[in-house]
Design a protein around this motif. Structure first.
Motif, PDB file in Angstrom:
ATOM      1  N   PHE A  86    -102.929  89.791  21.507  1.00  0.00           N
ATOM      2  CA  PHE A  86    -104.314  90.132  21.163  1.00  0.00           C
ATOM      3  C   PHE A  86    -104.577  90.123  19.656  1.00  0.00           C
ATOM      4  O   PHE A  86    -105.718  90.275  19.232  1.00  0.00           O
ATOM      5  CB  PHE A  86    -104.685  91.494  21.749  1.00  0.00           C
ATOM      6  CG  PHE A  86    -104.757  91.491  23.252  1.00  0.00           C
ATOM      7  CD1 PHE A  86    -105.657  90.671  23.915  1.00  0.00           C
ATOM      8  CD2 PHE A  86    -103.919  92.294  24.000  1.00  0.00           C
ATOM      9  CE1 PHE A  86    -105.719  90.650  25.299  1.00  0.00           C
ATOM     10  CE2 PHE A  86    -103.983  92.286  25.386  1.00  0.00           C
ATOM     11  CZ  PHE A  86    -104.884  91.468  26.032  1.00  0.00           C
ATOM     12  N   TYR A 131    -107.433  88.053  18.080  1.00  0.00           N
ATOM     13  CA  TYR A 131    -108.812  88.530  18.011  1.00  0.00           C
ATOM     14  C   TYR A 131    -109.234  88.848  16.574  1.00  0.00           C
ATOM     15  O   TYR A 131    -110.407  88.764  16.252  1.00  0.00           O
ATOM     16  CB  TYR A 131    -108.985  89.797  18.853  1.00  0.00           C
ATOM     17  CG  TYR A 131    -108.997  89.578  20.349  1.00  0.00           C
ATOM     18  CD1 TYR A 131    -108.218  88.605  20.972  1.00  0.00           C
ATOM     19  CD2 TYR A 131    -109.789  90.364  21.150  1.00  0.00           C
ATOM     20  CE1 TYR A 131    -108.225  88.428  22.336  1.00  0.00           C
ATOM     21  CE2 TYR A 131    -109.806  90.194  22.533  1.00  0.00           C
ATOM     22  CZ  TYR A 131    -109.026  89.234  23.115  1.00  0.00           C
ATOM     23  OH  TYR A 131    -109.046  89.060  24.472  1.00  0.00           O
ATOM     24  N   ARG A 168    -107.071  81.529  13.661  1.00  0.00           N
ATOM     25  CA  ARG A 168    -108.118  80.818  14.420  1.00  0.00           C
ATOM     26  C   ARG A 168    -108.514  79.533  13.705  1.00  0.00           C
ATOM     27  O   ARG A 168    -108.736  78.504  14.333  1.00  0.00           O
ATOM     28  CB  ARG A 168    -109.333  81.733  14.635  1.00  0.00           C
ATOM     29  CG  ARG A 168    -109.093  82.807  15.664  1.00  0.00           C
ATOM     30  CD  ARG A 168    -110.381  83.442  16.149  1.00  0.00           C
ATOM     31  NE  ARG A 168    -111.160  84.059  15.096  1.00  0.00           N
ATOM     32  CZ  ARG A 168    -111.066  85.333  14.725  1.00  0.00           C
ATOM     33  NH1 ARG A 168    -110.211  86.130  15.334  1.00  0.00           N
ATOM     34  NH2 ARG A 168    -111.822  85.801  13.766  1.00  0.00           N
ATOM     35  N   HIS A 199    -110.634  84.069  25.145  1.00  0.00           N
ATOM     36  CA  HIS A 199    -110.947  84.197  23.719  1.00  0.00           C
ATOM     37  C   HIS A 199    -110.747  82.857  23.011  1.00  0.00           C
ATOM     38  O   HIS A 199    -111.598  82.432  22.214  1.00  0.00           O
ATOM     39  CB  HIS A 199    -110.079  85.281  23.081  1.00  0.00           C
ATOM     40  CG  HIS A 199    -110.367  85.487  21.630  1.00  0.00           C
ATOM     41  ND1 HIS A 199    -111.504  86.122  21.185  1.00  0.00           N
ATOM     42  CD2 HIS A 199    -109.683  85.107  20.526  1.00  0.00           C
ATOM     43  CE1 HIS A 199    -111.497  86.137  19.861  1.00  0.00           C
ATOM     44  NE2 HIS A 199    -110.405  85.524  19.444  1.00  0.00           N
ATOM     45  N   GLY A 202    -113.414  80.484  23.632  1.00  0.00           N
ATOM     46  CA  GLY A 202    -114.660  80.867  22.967  1.00  0.00           C
ATOM     47  C   GLY A 202    -114.857  80.236  21.601  1.00  0.00           C
ATOM     48  O   GLY A 202    -115.980  80.118  21.131  1.00  0.00           O
ATOM     49  N   GLN A 205    -107.380  86.912  29.432  1.00  0.00           N
ATOM     50  CA  GLN A 205    -108.245  87.395  28.355  1.00  0.00           C
ATOM     51  C   GLN A 205    -108.005  86.592  27.078  1.00  0.00           C
ATOM     52  O   GLN A 205    -108.956  86.196  26.402  1.00  0.00           O
ATOM     53  CB  GLN A 205    -107.990  88.879  28.076  1.00  0.00           C
ATOM     54  CG  GLN A 205    -108.669  89.816  29.035  1.00  0.00           C
ATOM     55  CD  GLN A 205    -108.527  91.247  28.559  1.00  0.00           C
ATOM     56  OE1 GLN A 205    -107.421  91.717  28.292  1.00  0.00           O
ATOM     57  NE2 GLN A 205    -109.640  91.935  28.444  1.00  0.00           N
ATOM     58  N   ILE A 206    -106.751  86.368  26.742  1.00  0.00           N
ATOM     59  CA  ILE A 206    -106.421  85.588  25.543  1.00  0.00           C
ATOM     60  C   ILE A 206    -106.932  84.162  25.695  1.00  0.00           C
ATOM     61  O   ILE A 206    -107.521  83.591  24.780  1.00  0.00           O
ATOM     62  CB  ILE A 206    -104.899  85.634  25.278  1.00  0.00           C
ATOM     63  CG1 ILE A 206    -104.489  87.054  24.876  1.00  0.00           C
ATOM     64  CG2 ILE A 206    -104.491  84.615  24.217  1.00  0.00           C
ATOM     65  CD1 ILE A 206    -102.999  87.313  24.920  1.00  0.00           C
TER      66      ILE A 206
END
Length: 196
Positions: free
Chosen positions: A36, A39, A45, A73, A76, A69-70
């Motif tokens: 996580f 994030y 990123r 993300h 996204g 979830q990862i």
């Protein structure tokens, strides 16, 4: 296994033990997201965006809730046309280095056997030398008409279909359509005929 399989694409995984496992199979740039932490790491990123544009990215996270979830993300902020999604099957167990199983009791990338990993990469189109991720061959409408979505009992049938194809139970219909070929779908559907 003998020689490592060369990949043009970079592989994103969750942690260092996943990276070590994947490095035993592939001659590729393999980068962990550090779970996580992605994030809050704009630098990482930015690196992933650059790699996606230059060579494409393979996302190979665990098939548990955290892995999804990862993956969500990453989807996204990374362009879909630059991604290949590798989904490992749900296999009960625990990794050898851990004292107890994960929260969901399933093996992650690091604990997956070689055949299952290679099958997952093949299904995603990574090993076929594609220059782009595979196109959708199945539609959600087909899933509906075949009784795997939106009808009485469809949830149980859909989960049976996922098990038949050795796919994770968390997989959405949209993602299913993107990563399963029409041929695979027809074969699995025939096998599960008695449920329809």
């Amino acid at each position: 296994m003998g020689e490592k399989i060369p990949l043009k694409q970079a592989i994103l995984c969750e942690g260092k033990y996943d990276a070590i496992r994947l490095a035993s199979l592939f001659d590729a740039l393999i980068l962990p997201t550090d779970g996580f932490r992605i994030y809050h790491d704009e630098e990482k990123r930015s690196l992933f965006r650059r790699l996606a544009a230059q060579r494409g990215l393979v996302i190979a996270t665990d098939s548990d809730y955290a892995g999804f979830q990862i993956r969500a993300h990453l989807k996204g902020f990374l362009p879909a046309e630059q991604l290949w999604h590798v989904y490992i099957p749900d296999v009960a167990g625990k990794e050898r280095r851990k004292a107890s199983p994960s929260k969901e009791g399933m093996l992650g990338v690091e604990g997956m056997d070689t055949k299952a990993l290679l099958d997952a990469f093949e299904r995603a189109g990574v090993l076929r030398g594609n220059s782009a991720p595979p196109q959708d061959e199945i539609t959600r409408t087909e899933l509906y008409h075949d009784g795997f979505s939106g009808t009485a009992g469809s949830r149980a049938r859909y989960h049976a279909l996922l098990r038949e194809l050795n796919l994770p139970q968390h997989l959405s219909a949209a993602v299913f359509c993107a990563c399963v070929s029409g041929e695979e779908y027809i074969r699995a559907k025939e096998t599960l005929k008695e449920l329809l």
